[in-house]
Design a protein around this motif. Sequence first.
Motif, PDB file in Angstrom:
ATOM      1  N   UNK A 161       0.740  -1.429   0.426  1.00  0.00           N
ATOM      2  CA  UNK A 161       0.146   0.015   0.184  1.00  0.00           C
ATOM      3  C   UNK A 161       0.862   0.966   0.082  1.00  0.00           C
ATOM      4  N   UNK A 162       0.744   2.717  -1.341  1.00  0.00           N
ATOM      5  CA  UNK A 162       1.437   3.637  -1.211  1.00  0.00           C
ATOM      6  C   UNK A 162       0.824   5.011  -1.046  1.00  0.00           C
ATOM      7  N   UNK A 163       1.069   5.623  -0.481  1.00  0.00           N
ATOM      8  CA  UNK A 163       0.902   6.402  -0.769  1.00  0.00           C
ATOM      9  C   UNK A 163       1.561   7.436  -1.755  1.00  0.00           C
ATOM     10  N   UNK A 164       0.587   8.270  -1.712  1.00  0.00           N
ATOM     11  CA  UNK A 164       0.639   9.472  -3.011  1.00  0.00           C
ATOM     12  C   UNK A 164       2.795  10.188  -2.480  1.00  0.00           C
ATOM     13  N   UNK A 165       3.075  10.418  -1.222  1.00  0.00           N
ATOM     14  CA  UNK A 165       3.768  11.111  -1.021  1.00  0.00           C
ATOM     15  C   UNK A 165       5.355   9.881  -1.209  1.00  0.00           C
ATOM     16  N   UNK A 166       5.065   8.841  -1.396  1.00  0.00           N
ATOM     17  CA  UNK A 166       5.545   8.019  -2.102  1.00  0.00           C
ATOM     18  C   UNK A 166       6.008   7.118  -0.446  1.00  0.00           C
ATOM     19  N   UNK A 167       5.416   7.447   1.397  1.00  0.00           N
ATOM     20  CA  UNK A 167       5.791   5.983   1.686  1.00  0.00           C
ATOM     21  C   UNK A 167       4.927   4.689   1.381  1.00  0.00           C
ATOM     22  N   UNK A 212       0.040  10.629 -13.470  1.00  0.00           N
ATOM     23  CA  UNK A 212      -0.600  11.949 -13.400  1.00  0.00           C
ATOM     24  C   UNK A 212      -2.051  12.309 -14.194  1.00  0.00           C
ATOM     25  N   UNK A 213      -2.481  12.995 -13.670  1.00  0.00           N
ATOM     26  CA  UNK A 213      -3.177  13.331 -14.209  1.00  0.00           C
ATOM     27  C   UNK A 213      -4.789  12.453 -13.853  1.00  0.00           C
ATOM     28  N   UNK A 214      -5.674  11.898 -14.525  1.00  0.00           N
ATOM     29  CA  UNK A 214      -6.799  10.830 -14.053  1.00  0.00           C
ATOM     30  C   UNK A 214      -6.208   9.830 -13.615  1.00  0.00           C
ATOM     31  N   UNK A 215      -5.879   9.272 -12.592  1.00  0.00           N
ATOM     32  CA  UNK A 215      -5.008   8.121 -11.638  1.00  0.00           C
ATOM     33  C   UNK A 215      -6.166   6.900 -12.327  1.00  0.00           C
ATOM     34  N   UNK A 216      -5.053   6.442 -13.313  1.00  0.00           N
ATOM     35  CA  UNK A 216      -4.895   5.302 -13.873  1.00  0.00           C
ATOM     36  C   UNK A 216      -4.304   3.329 -13.075  1.00  0.00           C
ATOM     37  N   UNK A 217      -5.326   2.934 -13.228  1.00  0.00           N
ATOM     38  CA  UNK A 217      -4.355   1.153 -13.191  1.00  0.00           C
ATOM     39  C   UNK A 217      -2.869   1.328 -13.839  1.00  0.00           C
ATOM     40  N   UNK A 239      -3.973  -0.816  -8.414  1.00  0.00           N
ATOM     41  CA  UNK A 239      -4.875   0.339  -8.600  1.00  0.00           C
ATOM     42  C   UNK A 239      -5.104   2.153  -7.742  1.00  0.00           C
ATOM     43  N   UNK A 240      -5.250   2.916  -8.235  1.00  0.00           N
ATOM     44  CA  UNK A 240      -5.333   4.225  -7.389  1.00  0.00           C
ATOM     45  C   UNK A 240      -6.745   4.143  -6.025  1.00  0.00           C
ATOM     46  N   UNK A 241      -6.635   4.323  -5.634  1.00  0.00           N
ATOM     47  CA  UNK A 241      -8.391   4.350  -4.556  1.00  0.00           C
ATOM     48  C   UNK A 241      -8.753   5.928  -4.780  1.00  0.00           C
ATOM     49  N   UNK A 242      -9.100   5.701  -5.075  1.00  0.00           N
ATOM     50  CA  UNK A 242     -10.063   7.835  -5.560  1.00  0.00           C
ATOM     51  C   UNK A 242     -10.745   8.340  -4.805  1.00  0.00           C
ATOM     52  N   UNK A 243     -10.813   9.052  -4.016  1.00  0.00           N
ATOM     53  CA  UNK A 243     -11.467  10.132  -3.429  1.00  0.00           C
ATOM     54  C   UNK A 243     -11.678  12.055  -3.713  1.00  0.00           C
ATOM     55  N   UNK A 244     -12.617  11.619  -3.706  1.00  0.00           N
ATOM     56  CA  UNK A 244     -13.055  13.334  -4.536  1.00  0.00           C
ATOM     57  C   UNK A 244     -12.068  14.110  -5.466  1.00  0.00           C
ATOM     58  N   UNK A 245     -12.097  12.583  -6.292  1.00  0.00           N
ATOM     59  CA  UNK A 245     -11.254  12.426  -7.577  1.00  0.00           C
ATOM     60  C   UNK A 245      -9.478  12.699  -8.134  1.00  0.00           C
ATOM     61  N   UNK A 246      -9.368  12.449  -6.857  1.00  0.00           N
ATOM     62  CA  UNK A 246      -7.810  12.215  -6.513  1.00  0.00           C
ATOM     63  C   UNK A 246      -7.026  11.032  -5.876  1.00  0.00           C
TER      64      UNK A 246
END
Length: 693
Positions: A161-167, A212-217, A239-246
């Motif tokens: 499991x990875x965060x957008x920050x790279x953790x 980038x942009x709309x996250x995709x697999x 796969x991204x877990x998207x909330x509020x478009x991000x």
Amino acid sequence: MRRSGHETGAPELEPEVFDSAIVPIVITAGGDHVLVYYNEAFRALFGPRPLGVPARAAFGEPLAAPFVSMLDEVYGDRTARQVTSPRSTDGSTPGVSGVRHFVYSCSPVVSRYGAGVLTVAIDTTAQVEAAEHAGQLSEERHQALQRYEALMSAVNQIVWLMQPSGEIEELVGGFEKFTGIPWRPMIDQDWLAAVHPHDRGPLVRSWREAAEGSPSMFVCTFRMRTASGVYRRVQSRAVPIVRGGAAVEWIGTTADVEDQWRNRLRERLMAKVATVISANDVPQAFAAVTEAVVPDLTDACAVFLLPPAALSGSDGTLTAVRIASTAREGLPALPPLSNQPRQFGPIVREVVDSRRPRLFTFPPGEAPDGIVPELSMGWLRDARATSITMVPIVIDSAVLAFAVAAGCADSPPPGPADLQMLGEVLHEVRDPLRQAMELQRTRHTALTLQRALLTPTPDVPGAELAANYQPASRTAEVGGDWYDSLLLPDGSVTLTIGDIAGHDLEAATSMSQLRSMLRVIAYDRSHGNTPAESLARLDTVAEGLAIAPLVTAVHVRLERRPDGDWHAAWSNAGHPPPLLLPASGTPRFLEGDGPDLPLCVAPWMPRTTWHHELRPGDTLLLYTDGLIEVPGTDLTEGMSALAAHAEQARVRGLPLAALCERLLAAAAERRDDAAVIGFRPIAQGRVWSARLP
């Protein structure tokens, strides 16, 4: 229940226990893998197979070859193996409807038939067809297909499991066991150090494109260094877990896919190697080999051909010619190929003598002296090579060539699996390489015989005489064309052009016999011997001795008149008509009422002699169809083109020898060999002497 073979002692396994199994089971025995048992589930999936025969006979379809090879491996080292990516039947098995999909495993076993292999298959037809159908439906079903494929290919799977920050957090462990280094909670340069240098850039780019942009697999296959130091390919999916478009986080898996990747690579390389079969000559065949392994297995590959006298004595050196080479994009340009032999030291001599591959590793650009010639050493330094692999190429129990593969720039040395696959590729091309080399030897022999018989034209007082011959650009198409000229004691001259059906050594041999016989017939003036009579006598002898299946020829006799003109009498046996270039006027073909039948068809049929007067400056040209034949066009188009080329050359006032050479050069890419011979009366006081170049 089916049984085969005979009892060999107390069995450790009774095949009958699988009679009611719902999965297909087959058992083979012995090194030939004799089929001794299969159950009804196997019959339903693969159709009936004959018992008591080796697996190669029972499973004769081309798609079954990898299965038979796996039987050899499992029986040899008694180690189980499995194929986890779906395989397919060809849909032609009697009693089985359509194409079926399956996976299978092979394990060593001892039954009452002795040591053998137990194969267990799983019918995945429904799953594969469902997956294919799902790919055409919604994104949700598409993701289900991806999960199915990941499940099928996973052997050791890490979930993270990875965060957008790279953790990054390891949910299902395995990273440290796989790589030998502790799990790092942050994706950084130290984490990327375990990734193959060539794959770091593509991995980062793939991640950025997904994020980038709309996250995709995110899906990427790359190499990671294992705890043993060998690189293996892994595939990461997230796969991204998207909330509020991000994307607030990513959940993914990383699985070892080396075996599946190598299976696909092997199939791809074998498809590339198939191009060797269509190669027309030895350089083209070896070039196909080097192009097949670059860049999938190595950064650069060169093949060196050993001439017959390659081994040069007690100092351990040998000579070889670089016949083909290929390098991946981004490396310096390879030195141009040449036929100049290069000297190699004792290291290569040892590889050739032992018939064993050898790997050398070294710091970038610092290859040890004496491995390859200085010209190649310069390229290795410029390419910052880090490894050299030498592999002997054995054909018919003899080392005829060797391959040199190089890892360059920051490429790590090849692993055992890479070396094994490189050896497999070189082993696979032995038969087509043998065919190409045999074809080249035959071509060389035919050309040698042909050139030995195509003697220089004689000096003829009062006339200019010249001829030329050009072998075909394609290896196989050589051997049947010939020309001849003979100055007779009475001052007359004979010209002959001919073409024998076939393009091989046999055709060249037949040509030599026919040429010699026609010379004897033409020289013997006791029978009168008009051109028609000479060809008729030759036809009778050739048919009686079965020298050739079909021969076309034009035979001309030229006699000088007191006024300086020449009388030409000729007979045409199914050959393209002579071309006349008048000293003034339009070129035209001397066709008469058309040619007679070719030789060796109907010797009893009458033949015709035609006549024409040649004046000083006129040019008579005899030629073979290789000069006018263009694939996809009518011969009349080629004849028109020949007349146009000849007219241009005549306007330029070329000597006859230069004219013949120019006409051959105009037919650039010949499928057939070509010959031309010309005769030109000259005015009194002007003498030309032209010989075969």
